[in-house]
Design a protein around this motif. Structure first.
Motif, PDB file in Angstrom:
ATOM      1  N   ARG A  50       0.871  -1.173   0.000  1.00 42.13           N
ATOM      2  CA  ARG A  50       0.000   0.000   0.000  1.00 42.13           C
ATOM      3  C   ARG A  50       0.906   1.221   0.000  1.00 42.13           C
ATOM      4  N   SER A  56       6.089  11.380   6.575  1.00 37.92           N
ATOM      5  CA  SER A  56       5.390  11.538   7.842  1.00 37.92           C
ATOM      6  C   SER A  56       6.080  10.702   8.928  1.00 37.92           C
ATOM      7  N   GLU A  60       8.194  12.081  12.338  1.00 41.11           N
ATOM      8  CA  GLU A  60       7.994  11.641  13.732  1.00 41.11           C
ATOM      9  C   GLU A  60       9.336  11.390  14.417  1.00 41.11           C
ATOM     10  N   THR A  81       0.391  13.054  12.731  1.00 40.82           N
ATOM     11  CA  THR A  81       0.082  11.798  13.405  1.00 40.82           C
ATOM     12  C   THR A  81      -0.111  11.933  14.919  1.00 40.82           C
ATOM     13  N   TRP A  82       0.305  13.042  15.520  1.00 37.75           N
ATOM     14  CA  TRP A  82       0.110  13.175  16.971  1.00 37.75           C
ATOM     15  C   TRP A  82      -1.121  14.007  17.325  1.00 37.75           C
ATOM     16  N   ASN A  85      -3.933  11.917  19.413  1.00 32.13           N
ATOM     17  CA  ASN A  85      -3.595  11.582  20.794  1.00 32.13           C
ATOM     18  C   ASN A  85      -3.482  12.832  21.667  1.00 32.13           C
ATOM     19  N   LEU A 157       0.312   9.399  26.056  1.00 38.93           N
ATOM     20  CA  LEU A 157       0.474   7.984  25.711  1.00 38.93           C
ATOM     21  C   LEU A 157       1.835   7.547  26.245  1.00 38.93           C
ATOM     22  N   ASP A 183       0.759  -1.409  16.577  1.00 36.48           N
ATOM     23  CA  ASP A 183      -0.409  -1.382  15.688  1.00 36.48           C
ATOM     24  C   ASP A 183       0.149  -1.728  14.301  1.00 36.48           C
ATOM     25  N   GLY A 187       0.954   1.619  12.693  1.00 38.16           N
ATOM     26  CA  GLY A 187       2.173   2.015  13.399  1.00 38.16           C
ATOM     27  C   GLY A 187       3.427   1.374  12.824  1.00 38.16           C
ATOM     28  N   ASN A 189       4.164   0.205   9.928  1.00 35.57           N
ATOM     29  CA  ASN A 189       4.460   0.810   8.642  1.00 35.57           C
ATOM     30  C   ASN A 189       5.420   2.005   8.822  1.00 35.57           C
ATOM     31  N   PHE A 281      -8.019   4.376  12.659  1.00 35.32           N
ATOM     32  CA  PHE A 281      -7.060   4.708  13.716  1.00 35.32           C
ATOM     33  C   PHE A 281      -7.796   4.728  15.060  1.00 35.32           C
ATOM     34  N   SER A 282      -7.202   4.131  16.062  1.00 36.94           N
ATOM     35  CA  SER A 282      -7.817   4.105  17.404  1.00 36.94           C
ATOM     36  C   SER A 282      -7.103   5.078  18.314  1.00 36.94           C
TER      37      SER A 282
HETATM   38  N1  LIG Z   1      -3.660   3.355  17.535  1.00 35.19           N
HETATM   39  C1  LIG Z   1      -2.473   3.938  17.316  1.00 35.19           C
HETATM   40  N2  LIG Z   1      -1.642   3.443  16.364  1.00 35.19           N
HETATM   41  C2  LIG Z   1      -0.452   4.044  16.102  1.00 35.19           C
HETATM   42  O1  LIG Z   1       0.255   3.537  15.220  1.00 35.19           O
HETATM   43  C3  LIG Z   1      -0.057   5.175  16.873  1.00 35.19           C
HETATM   44  C4  LIG Z   1      -0.936   5.663  17.853  1.00 35.19           C
HETATM   45  N3  LIG Z   1      -2.135   5.036  18.059  1.00 35.19           N
HETATM   46  N4  LIG Z   1      -0.651   6.770  18.593  1.00 35.19           N
HETATM   47  C5  LIG Z   1       0.664   7.354  18.536  1.00 35.19           C
HETATM   48  C6  LIG Z   1       1.330   7.193  17.239  1.00 35.19           C
HETATM   49  C7  LIG Z   1       0.831   8.023  16.107  1.00 35.19           C
HETATM   50  N5  LIG Z   1       1.110   7.154  14.956  1.00 35.19           N
HETATM   51  C8  LIG Z   1       0.391   7.206  13.768  1.00 35.19           C
HETATM   52  C9  LIG Z   1      -0.768   7.942  13.699  1.00 35.19           C
HETATM   53  C10 LIG Z   1      -1.487   7.999  12.522  1.00 35.19           C
HETATM   54  C11 LIG Z   1      -1.023   7.298  11.407  1.00 35.19           C
HETATM   55  C12 LIG Z   1      -1.803   7.392  10.148  1.00 35.19           C
HETATM   56  O2  LIG Z   1      -2.918   7.898  10.127  1.00 35.19           O
HETATM   57  N6  LIG Z   1      -1.261   6.973   9.033  1.00 35.19           N
HETATM   58  C13 LIG Z   1      -1.921   7.003   7.740  1.00 35.19           C
HETATM   59  C14 LIG Z   1      -1.749   8.337   7.034  1.00 35.19           C
HETATM   60  C15 LIG Z   1      -0.451   9.019   7.305  1.00 35.19           C
HETATM   61  C16 LIG Z   1      -0.289  10.388   6.675  1.00 35.19           C
HETATM   62  O3  LIG Z   1      -1.052  10.751   5.761  1.00 35.19           O
HETATM   63  O4  LIG Z   1       0.639  11.103   7.080  1.00 35.19           O
HETATM   64  C17 LIG Z   1      -1.368   5.886   6.901  1.00 35.19           C
HETATM   65  O5  LIG Z   1      -2.089   5.476   5.966  1.00 35.19           O
HETATM   66  O6  LIG Z   1      -0.254   5.432   7.150  1.00 35.19           O
HETATM   67  C18 LIG Z   1       0.144   6.564  11.477  1.00 35.19           C
HETATM   68  C19 LIG Z   1       0.851   6.518  12.666  1.00 35.19           C
HETATM   69  C20 LIG Z   1       1.746   5.944  15.398  1.00 35.19           C
HETATM   70  N7  LIG Z   1       1.168   5.841  16.702  1.00 35.19           N
END
Ligand SMILES: Nc1nc(=O)c2c([nH]1)NC[C@@H]1CN(c3ccc(C(=O)N[C@@H](CCC(=O)O)C(=O)O)cc3)CN21
Ligand SMILES: O=c1ccn([C@H]2C[C@H](O)[C@@H](COP(=O)(O)O)O2)c(=O)[nH]1
Length: 283
Positions: A50, A56, A60, A81-82, A85, A157, A183, A187, A189, A281-282
């Protein structure tokens, strides 16, 4: 890529359902996974089944190295991504230690760059490690930890990838990173990219060759609302060959990372990928 897909398959086939109180969701879970990335061969571990938003992910890890504790600083660097939370979790919103909009509290770099000492004052763990490695010294404890149980109640967190242990053998730098909770669709990824970039950039600024990075995951899970997309869409796809990562060679010091580095200093070459998948996303 194969080790990522194998872990996803293993969770789908052998995972056990576990209720998670914090998110109110069930997770299909396995315990213990060990992934290895060979930075000496330039094997950039980017998911190809994917579209992966690697800038991004890199934003981080650079934010952690800078000691950021605020989602607005992460946004300015290139990742949202933060946001969730910091601003959408009710327990954190009602926490008296939260210092307003976007505050993440004492977690990740905000701890690791300013680690409280029981006898008073703070230690900058990252600076100590960079100084040692730059002198060619590995004291067998070059550990960047973000884990401070005494500060958990002051953060949105607990850190997930919480420890990064660097080792020198001759002029080759190694990294062992440990993650307590993962996750896997969202995560991991990002976390694979971060472990690789951390080794590559610390090797670059300390004047060593990057070797292998060993990534240990304890609790690896897929949330119940992600399972169908993983099992019936992502795991049905054929992976592409891995791309390579180019880091701007002008990045030479920790100060460079802290002051002028942007996501334009990281370029991925030869990235072939399948269509994006928007996993839930949770918070
Ligand atoms: N439930 C959860 N999973 C996580 O992986 C995670 C958390 N919480 N909380 C703290 C950080 C924040 N992280 C994240 C948060 C959002 C994405 C996310 O939405 N990714 C999408 C789009 C990314 C973008 O467009 O920049 C993706 O498709 O990868 C990934 C990692 C990793 N962490
Ligand atoms: O770098 C990260 C940060 C977070 N995660 C995931 C792992 C869990 O699904 C949640 C955190 O929840 P906890 O209840 O604190 O375990 O975020 C990740 O995979 N990678």
């Amino acid at each position: 890529m194969k080790q990522y897909l194998d872990l996803c398959e293993r969770i789908v086939n052998e995972g056990v359902w576990v209720n998670n109180e914090r998110t109110g969701k069930r997770c299909l879970t396995v315990i213990n996974a060990d992934l290895t990335y060979d930075a000496s061969k330039g094997e950039f571990p980017l998911v190809t089944t994917r579209k992966s938003y690697y800038k991004s992910a890199i934003a981080e890890i650079i934010g952690y190295l800078r000691g950021y504790g605020n989602a607005a600083d992460f946004r300015a660097l290139g990742t949202k991504t933060w946001d969730a939370n910091a601003n959408q979790n009710d327990v954190w919103l009602n926490n008296p230690y939260r210092k307003g909009e976007d505050d993440m509290g004492l977690c990740y770099g905000a701890i690791g760059r300013n680690f409280p000492k029981p006898d008073g004052g703070h230690v900058d763990l990252l600076k100590q490690i960079i100084d040692d490695l730059s002198r060619g010294v590995d004291n067998r404890g070059e550990i960047l930890t973000f884990y401070h149980p005494g500060a958990f109640h002051m953060a949105c967190l607990r850190p997930c990838m919480y420890s990064h242990h660097f080792s020198l053998l001759g002029d080759t730098l190694y990294l062992n990173s440990t993650q307590r909770s993962c996750d896997v669709p969202l995560g991991l990824n990002f976390n694979m990219v971060q472990v690789y970039v951390l080794l590559a950039i610390v090797a670059q600024i300390t004047g060593h060759r990057p070797g292998q990075a060993f990534h240990k995951i304890v609790n690896a899970h897929i949330y119940e609302d992600q399972l169908e997309l993983m099992r019936d869409v992502q795991l049905k796809r054929e992976p592409h060959p891995l791309p390579t990562l180019k880091i701007n060679p002008d990045i030479k010091t920790l100060k460079d990372i802290e002051t002028w580095v942007t996501m334009d200093d990281f370029e991925v070459e030869g990235y072939q990928f399948h269509d994006p998948i928007a996993y839930p996303f949770s918070v």
